[in-house]
Design an enzyme around this catalytic site. Structure first.
Site, PDB file in Angstrom:
ATOM      1  N   GLY A 103       0.860  -1.193   0.004  1.00  0.00           N
ATOM      2  CA  GLY A 103      -0.051   0.025   0.112  1.00  0.00           C
ATOM      3  C   GLY A 103       0.838   1.140  -0.007  1.00  0.00           C
ATOM      4  O   GLY A 103       0.189   2.351  -0.359  1.00  0.00           O
ATOM      5  N   GLU A 112       3.691  -7.077   1.701  1.00  0.00           N
ATOM      6  CA  GLU A 112       3.266  -7.228   0.332  1.00  0.00           C
ATOM      7  C   GLU A 112       3.414  -5.781  -0.527  1.00  0.00           C
ATOM      8  O   GLU A 112       2.359  -5.462  -0.926  1.00  0.00           O
ATOM      9  CB  GLU A 112       1.764  -7.772   0.385  1.00  0.00           C
ATOM     10  N   PRO A 113       4.292  -5.439  -0.600  1.00  0.00           N
ATOM     11  CA  PRO A 113       4.267  -4.163  -1.767  1.00  0.00           C
ATOM     12  C   PRO A 113       4.360  -4.331  -3.091  1.00  0.00           C
ATOM     13  O   PRO A 113       4.889  -5.170  -3.739  1.00  0.00           O
ATOM     14  CB  PRO A 113       5.932  -3.423  -1.364  1.00  0.00           C
ATOM     15  N   GLY A 114       3.524  -3.677  -3.658  1.00  0.00           N
ATOM     16  CA  GLY A 114       3.376  -3.435  -5.263  1.00  0.00           C
ATOM     17  C   GLY A 114       3.850  -2.411  -5.781  1.00  0.00           C
ATOM     18  O   GLY A 114       5.041  -1.977  -6.405  1.00  0.00           O
ATOM     19  N   ARG A 115       2.944  -1.166  -5.816  1.00  0.00           N
ATOM     20  CA  ARG A 115       3.210  -0.060  -6.819  1.00  0.00           C
ATOM     21  C   ARG A 115       4.564   0.575  -6.109  1.00  0.00           C
ATOM     22  O   ARG A 115       5.160   1.065  -7.122  1.00  0.00           O
ATOM     23  CB  ARG A 115       2.000   0.979  -6.078  1.00  0.00           C
ATOM     24  N   TYR A 134      -9.563   5.864 -11.960  1.00  0.00           N
ATOM     25  CA  TYR A 134      -9.445   6.542 -10.751  1.00  0.00           C
ATOM     26  C   TYR A 134      -9.225   7.877 -11.077  1.00  0.00           C
ATOM     27  O   TYR A 134      -8.883   8.579  -9.900  1.00  0.00           O
ATOM     28  CB  TYR A 134      -8.266   5.955 -10.092  1.00  0.00           C
ATOM     29  N   CYS A 192     -13.127   5.234 -28.374  1.00  0.00           N
ATOM     30  CA  CYS A 192     -14.159   6.001 -28.397  1.00  0.00           C
ATOM     31  C   CYS A 192     -14.900   5.891 -27.326  1.00  0.00           C
ATOM     32  O   CYS A 192     -16.011   5.327 -26.827  1.00  0.00           O
ATOM     33  CB  CYS A 192     -15.217   4.886 -29.666  1.00  0.00           C
ATOM     34  N   GLU A 193     -14.249   6.618 -26.331  1.00  0.00           N
ATOM     35  CA  GLU A 193     -14.845   6.861 -24.897  1.00  0.00           C
ATOM     36  C   GLU A 193     -14.427   8.367 -24.624  1.00  0.00           C
ATOM     37  O   GLU A 193     -13.365   8.603 -24.779  1.00  0.00           O
ATOM     38  CB  GLU A 193     -14.450   6.022 -24.138  1.00  0.00           C
ATOM     39  N   TYR A 211       0.199  -0.890 -12.221  1.00  0.00           N
ATOM     40  CA  TYR A 211      -1.474  -1.064 -12.574  1.00  0.00           C
ATOM     41  C   TYR A 211      -1.534  -0.181 -13.727  1.00  0.00           C
ATOM     42  O   TYR A 211      -2.522   0.400 -14.111  1.00  0.00           O
ATOM     43  CB  TYR A 211      -1.944  -0.397 -11.299  1.00  0.00           C
TER      44      TYR A 211
HETATM   45  C1  LIG Z   1      -2.823  -5.034  -4.104  1.00  0.00           C
HETATM   46  C2  LIG Z   1      -2.560  -5.795  -2.917  1.00  0.00           C
HETATM   47  C3  LIG Z   1      -1.208  -5.299  -2.404  1.00  0.00           C
HETATM   48  C4  LIG Z   1      -0.374  -4.285  -3.061  1.00  0.00           C
HETATM   49  O1  LIG Z   1      -0.701  -2.956  -2.941  1.00  0.00           O
HETATM   50  P1  LIG Z   1      -0.102  -1.603  -3.365  1.00  0.00           P
HETATM   51  O2  LIG Z   1      -0.420  -0.696  -3.088  1.00  0.00           O
HETATM   52  O3  LIG Z   1       0.421  -1.944  -4.933  1.00  0.00           O
HETATM   53  O4  LIG Z   1       1.475  -1.789  -2.548  1.00  0.00           O
HETATM   54  C5  LIG Z   1      -0.723  -6.007  -1.284  1.00  0.00           C
HETATM   55  N1  LIG Z   1      -1.729  -6.959  -0.571  1.00  0.00           N
HETATM   56  C6  LIG Z   1      -2.833  -7.196  -1.185  1.00  0.00           C
HETATM   57  C7  LIG Z   1      -3.691  -8.232  -0.405  1.00  0.00           C
HETATM   58  C8  LIG Z   1      -3.428  -6.480  -2.387  1.00  0.00           C
HETATM   59  O5  LIG Z   1      -4.476  -6.930  -2.576  1.00  0.00           O
END
Ligand SMILES: *Cc1c(COP(=O)(O)O)cnc(C)c1O
Length: 428
Positions: free
Chosen positions: A250, A287-290, A330, A356-357, A384
């Site tokens: 997050g 669990e970092p993504g972004r 978003y 076309c939107e 994303y």
């Molecule tokens: C999407 C998600 C993440 C990653 O979130 P980021 O904002 O990209 O860091 C981690 N854990 C879970 C369960 C998610 O659904």
């Protein structure tokens, strides 16, 4: 609307201007566009590695694992960067499991999140020997136990708790509030752990939470930590010991002068809290993504037409909402900068795609000095974007390049119409 100052380009220092030209690491972006065409996603390996290093520094001396939330960008070569650096993965589908394993992931470091895991996905993950299922409901506990028993296995589980804290982010990416579909409600958590501990196909190993995405403040994390640790105390005194605590992902990135905490600074504060409450010896997971990939990527697009109007001027480019859906989904902001700066007066445009939107826009009210044929970079596009790309309007998804110093590797070919029509059938 002003352009970000050159030195504060989201993606710096790997992204920088040399003279009037934009470079990513040791590659001139205009050269990549010439070779591979547009729209084109380009990622910096050094940027991903340094984002990961900030987490690793934060956990130095601790028992901790970082699980890249691969839905942010699930391209195989991106996963490979993280797998080879020792990262685990947070997956949300059987498809992501296959991708992670293909990229060389250690199954024991894979955790499986998501509210709607199917029995087939559970079986695949159990057979692969993943490290943990992050279970999101009491009914999922029952099903997972049954599936595991059917295979003669016990599924390692953690329950995702919904701490009911406001992550102060966009409602679509806030996940830790009572009215979100995610996790088990705070007040049901103890009962859910009791049930989990009693089920023959399960082995309780941890607890997890994830409160939202693009979080730019420390407060919500600290609040969530407090609430989770209260639960850990209650679970451990009444049900069972928890081997790990998973704080989810997050952490936000800089899209538009945003100043989220650095991962290492954030973790120092969180670890201090953890220690103060006597849980510093638990295995920690995140669990970092972004925050691992977002600012490592950008999308190069070519200006097709300029269309002046009475209310608005439009800069029509060859990338669209199908390639880069965050603005349409978003109303997200992505900085947009020319690859080659022109010494000319700028005009304010809405930067839009050919789909076309009316929702097909990439940026609104941007001051740009551009001409048809010019190349633009849509910044902070590593997370994303490609992973959400679609074929709407029968548009092939873009090619992707991974830059490593002066080397540029094509990591995904541009999708063709044949690729898109494969598997379709005419009738009769
Ligand atoms: C999407 C998600 C993440 C990653 O979130 P980021 O904002 O990209 O860091 C981690 N854990 C879970 C369960 C998610 O659904």
């Amino acid at each position: 609307m002003t352009q970000p100052h050159v030195s504060s380009l989201p993606g710096a220092p790997q992204l920088a201007r040399r003279g009037h030209e934009l470079w990513l690491e040791g590659c001139r972006l205009a050269d990549l566009a010439k070779v591979h065409g547009t729209p084109l996603f380009v990622y910096s390996k050094a940027s991903m590695r340094s984002a990961l290093a900030a987490y690793q520094r934060g956990f130095a001396g601790r028992q901790a694992t970082i699980h890249y939330a691969m839905k942010a960008n699930s391209s195989l070569a991106v996963l490979q960067v993280f797998a080879s650096a020792g990262c685990g993965f947070d997956i949300v589908s059987g498809g992501e499991l296959r991708r992670a394993l293909t990229a060389g992931a250690d199954p024991a470091k894979i955790i499986f999140s998501g509210v709607g895991k199917t029995r087939a996905e559970m079986r695949q993950a159990l057979q692969a020997g993943i490290g943990c299922f992050n279970v999101e409901s009491e009914s999922e506990l029952e099903v997972l136990s049954e599936v595991a028993q059917g295979l003669g296995l016990r599924a390692p589980v953690s329950i995702r708790v919904n701490p009911n804290v406001d992550a102060k982010t966009h409602p679509y990416i806030s996940t830790g509030l009572k009215d979100n579909k995610f996790g088990v409600a705070h007040e049901r958590t103890l009962a859910a752990y009791r049930r989990a501990a009693s089920l023959p196909g399960l082995k309780v190993v941890g607890i997890d939470c994830h409160i939202g995405s693009q979080i730019t403040e420390t407060g919500p994390y600290l609040d969530a930590m407090d609430r989770v640790l209260e639960l850990v105390e209650a679970i451990e005194s009444q049900v069972t010991r928890l081997a790990h605590i998973d704080f989810g992902g997050g952490l936000g990135i800089n899209y538009k002068g945003d100043t989220p905490p650095e991962a290492d600074a954030l973790w120092q504060q969180l670890l201090a809290k953890l220690d103060a409450r006597g849980f510093g010896d638990r295995h920690l997971m995140v669990e970092p993504g972004r925050s691992l990939v977002g600012n490592a990527g950008l999308c190069i697009t070519e200006v097709q037409y300029l269309k002046p109007g009475e209310q608005k001027n439009f800069c029509i480019v060859d990338a669209a909402m199908n390639d880069l859906p965050r603005p349409a989904m978003y109303e997200a902001f992505h900085a947009i900068v020319p690859l080659t700066e022109r010494q000319a007066a700028s005009t304010v445009y809405d930067v839009v795609g050919p789909v076309c939107e009316s929702g097909d826009w990439l940026g609104r009210d941007r001051a740009l000095a551009v001409q048809p044929g010019d190349l633009l970079a849509v910044l902070s596009a590593g997370a994303y974007c490609m992973s959400m790309a679609s074929n709407y309007n029968t548009r092939g998804r873009p090619a992707e390049v991974l830059v490593d110093g002066e080397q540029a590797h094509l990591i995904r070919e541009r999708e063709t119409v044949e690729d898109q029509m494969r598997g379709e059938r005419l009738v009769g």
